[in-house]
Design an enzyme around this catalytic site. Structure first.
Site, PDB file in Angstrom:
ATOM      1  N   HIS A 103      84.276 -77.248 -15.110  1.00 41.56           N
ATOM      2  CA  HIS A 103      83.183 -77.958 -14.419  1.00 41.56           C
ATOM      3  C   HIS A 103      81.922 -77.094 -14.339  1.00 41.56           C
ATOM      4  O   HIS A 103      81.062 -77.297 -13.474  1.00 41.56           O
ATOM      5  CB  HIS A 103      83.586 -78.383 -12.987  1.00 41.56           C
ATOM      6  CG  HIS A 103      84.597 -79.489 -12.937  1.00 41.56           C
ATOM      7  ND1 HIS A 103      85.631 -79.528 -12.018  1.00 41.56           N
ATOM      8  CD2 HIS A 103      84.739 -80.595 -13.695  1.00 41.56           C
ATOM      9  CE1 HIS A 103      86.361 -80.603 -12.210  1.00 41.56           C
ATOM     10  NE2 HIS A 103      85.851 -81.271 -13.229  1.00 41.56           N
ATOM     11  N   ARG A 106      79.347 -81.531 -24.905  1.00 36.50           N
ATOM     12  CA  ARG A 106      80.109 -80.897 -23.842  1.00 36.50           C
ATOM     13  C   ARG A 106      81.422 -80.418 -24.463  1.00 36.50           C
ATOM     14  O   ARG A 106      82.159 -81.218 -25.043  1.00 36.50           O
ATOM     15  CB  ARG A 106      80.388 -81.904 -22.734  1.00 36.50           C
ATOM     16  CG  ARG A 106      81.168 -81.298 -21.614  1.00 36.50           C
ATOM     17  CD  ARG A 106      81.340 -82.269 -20.484  1.00 36.50           C
ATOM     18  NE  ARG A 106      82.168 -81.672 -19.463  1.00 36.50           N
ATOM     19  CZ  ARG A 106      82.492 -82.274 -18.331  1.00 36.50           C
ATOM     20  NH1 ARG A 106      82.052 -83.481 -18.088  1.00 36.50           N
ATOM     21  NH2 ARG A 106      83.240 -81.669 -17.469  1.00 36.50           N
ATOM     22  N   ASN A 126      79.990 -86.430 -25.066  1.00 34.79           N
ATOM     23  CA  ASN A 126      81.176 -85.925 -24.358  1.00 34.79           C
ATOM     24  C   ASN A 126      82.362 -86.665 -24.975  1.00 34.79           C
ATOM     25  O   ASN A 126      82.611 -87.827 -24.650  1.00 34.79           O
ATOM     26  CB  ASN A 126      81.036 -86.231 -22.859  1.00 34.79           C
ATOM     27  CG  ASN A 126      82.198 -85.691 -22.056  1.00 34.79           C
ATOM     28  OD1 ASN A 126      83.151 -85.136 -22.603  1.00 34.79           O
ATOM     29  ND2 ASN A 126      82.144 -85.868 -20.751  1.00 34.79           N
ATOM     30  N   GLU A 186      75.688 -83.444 -15.462  1.00 34.00           N
ATOM     31  CA  GLU A 186      76.098 -82.523 -16.521  1.00 34.00           C
ATOM     32  C   GLU A 186      75.365 -82.813 -17.829  1.00 34.00           C
ATOM     33  O   GLU A 186      75.041 -81.903 -18.594  1.00 34.00           O
ATOM     34  CB  GLU A 186      77.613 -82.640 -16.730  1.00 34.00           C
ATOM     35  CG  GLU A 186      78.403 -82.041 -15.572  1.00 34.00           C
ATOM     36  CD  GLU A 186      79.705 -82.767 -15.273  1.00 34.00           C
ATOM     37  OE1 GLU A 186      79.678 -83.991 -15.048  1.00 34.00           O
ATOM     38  OE2 GLU A 186      80.759 -82.113 -15.256  1.00 34.00           O
ATOM     39  N   ARG A 200      96.635 -84.944 -11.374  1.00 34.41           N
ATOM     40  CA  ARG A 200      97.088 -83.547 -11.554  1.00 34.41           C
ATOM     41  C   ARG A 200      97.384 -82.931 -10.183  1.00 34.41           C
ATOM     42  O   ARG A 200      96.702 -83.253  -9.218  1.00 34.41           O
ATOM     43  CB  ARG A 200      95.991 -82.738 -12.253  1.00 34.41           C
ATOM     44  CG  ARG A 200      95.760 -83.144 -13.683  1.00 34.41           C
ATOM     45  CD  ARG A 200      94.531 -82.465 -14.265  1.00 34.41           C
ATOM     46  NE  ARG A 200      93.424 -83.390 -14.424  1.00 34.41           N
ATOM     47  CZ  ARG A 200      92.159 -83.048 -14.675  1.00 34.41           C
ATOM     48  NH1 ARG A 200      91.826 -81.783 -14.810  1.00 34.41           N
ATOM     49  NH2 ARG A 200      91.212 -83.959 -14.778  1.00 34.41           N
TER      50      ARG A 200
END
Ligand code: ADP
Length: 416
Positions: free
Chosen positions: A188, A100, A15, A386, A248
């Site tokens: 996601h 990823r 990742n 993940e 965010r």
């Protein structure tokens, strides 16, 4: 020194971010028996690279600076990682790497074997994810440079959401823009896909259920899962939309952006900084982007940031229930969702009118099922994984590809 792991197939999961590369290694001959054996990261890429690694029991195997490679040399740093793995995983063959990748656009609805053409296609998607996609691509290119024969697979954060109906993918803007790719993609996806597989193992009666999954981490979103398929999600064109996050804002009236451009003279770079790095929990609290720090703080603004977050989670969860025509279960996952009992409790309180009621003790104990016996809607805490999802896709893709076995090779001597 840890014991070397015996002869098995290994999958390197990557990742890659702007200055860090997180990795994990899974070993096993088949999908059902994949063990996470190593994890860690190279941080400080471009400045002062640092290498950290742990084994499956979270014991530290490595923790130090990488002095022998130029700070910005990604291929050199990956070579360093492969060489370290070769030493650590004696007699294990590295079969493939799985990455990823943040954006698959409309083109990639499932994982794909990386080829020069796929890399070129992914480069074409950089404008859709300029802060993440270039780093994902750089890691693939660097690994291909240092170990060209290693099969690599890209797994996309967007792909799982391609099952959403048209109206959940489309902004109410002129069609030409939608056709150009200005649409709601959602992110996601690897986390939601993992939860979609895991939930029926925990609660088989929910295999066809309408479930809101709350992925609450430093980035947060919700997904409406119906019979294991994504029906809607809160993130949109970018990972800015939907819930407030660490830094965010989540949903924001686009008129605010026009106002900031006109009245404050802000351009794209200044807006990007405001929206990606200075808003959300940090912007509202002025204290921290970390939920733990906010819950521990005495500051009224920190309390307001937590309240704003929980309000939006509950409000948007209700919207997602509408996208599925009802609500049969709720799942909490990711850093905040898995670890913060107070956040789960506040969200659940706000969903009480839909029949959600937690068992306080089970919630505090982080049980798998945290709802009260009388709750109409069962509520679960399921740790996401993940990386395992990527490992599993990588294994599947190679098993289906002809000649995959032939390309499996021991870790290369050249990487030393
Ligand atoms: P990412 O989106 O980077 O993958 P994670 O899913 O790992 O993030 O979530 C990280 C966030 O989880 C941290 O910023 C922190 O706010 C939150 N977190 C972790 N542990 C706790 C806890 N015990 N209580 C509240 N929040 C927590």
């Amino acid at each position: 020194m840890s014991q070397p792991i015996s002869q098995r197939d290994a999958y390197l999961i990557i990742n890659a971010g702007s200055s860090s590369l997180k990795f994990s290694v899974f070993c096993g001959a088949g999908k059902a028996e994949l063990d996470a054996v190593l994890s860690g990261q190279i941080s400080g890429i471009g400045t002062e690279p640092k290498f950290e690694a742990k084994d499956a029991q979270r014991r530290v195997l490595a923790d130090g600076t990488v002095d022998e490679v130029e700070p910005g040399d990604r291929a050199g740093l990956l070579g360093f990682l492969l060489s370290w793995m070769r030493h650590e995983l004696k007699d294990t063959r590295l079969v493939a790497a799985g990455h990823r990748v943040v954006h698959g656009g409309t083109r990639f609805a499932k994982p794909v074997r990386i080829t020069p053409q796929v890399l070129a296609d992914l480069e074409g998607l950089i404008p859709l994810a300029p802060l993440h996609q270039p780093h994902n691509i750089a890691a693939m290119a660097a690994l291909a440079e240092v170990y060209p024969e290693l099969p690599q697979v890209a797994c996309f954060d967007t792909a799982f959401h391609q099952t959403r109906p048209w109206q959940a993918q489309t902004f109410a803007i002129p069609r030409e823009l939608t056709e150009e790719g200005v649409r709601r993609y959602g992110f996601h996806g690897l986390s939601y896909e993992y939860i979609a597989q895991r939930l029926p193992q925990i609660a088989p009666e929910l295999a066809d259920a309408r479930v809101v999954v709350c992925h609450l981490g430093s980035g947060s979103s919700l997904c409406a899962l119906r019979a294991g398929k994504s029906m809607d999600t809160t993130m949109g064109f970018t990972a800015l939309d939907g819930l407030p996050m660490g830094t965010r804002p989540g949903n924001i009236d686009p008129g605010v952006l026009i106002y900031l451009m006109r009245e404050k003279g802000m351009g794209a770079d200044a807006l990007e900084k405001l929206l990606y790095h200075k808003s959300g929990l940090l912007g509202v609290s002025g204290v921290s982007n970390d939920m733990r720090a906010l819950l521990d703080s005495d500051s009224p603004q920190a309390a307001e940031a937590v309240e704003l977050f929980c309000f939006q989670v509950a409000k948007q969860a209700t919207a997602l229930a509408t996208a599925m025509g009802g609500l049969d279960a709720v799942v909490f996952t990711a850093g905040v969702g898995e670890n913060s009992a107070p956040v789960r409790a506040r969200v659940a309180e706000k969903l009480a009118w839909l029949g959600v009621k937690l068992d306080g003790a089970a919630n505090r104990a982080k049980a798998t099922r945290i709802s009260a016996a009388e709750s109409r809607v069962p509520v679960f805490v399921i740790p996401t994984d993940e990386e395992r999802m990527i490992a599993s896709h990588t294994l599947d893709l190679l098993a289906n590809a002809t000649g995959a076995a032939a390309s499996a090779a021991p870790l290369p001597v050249a990487a030393e």
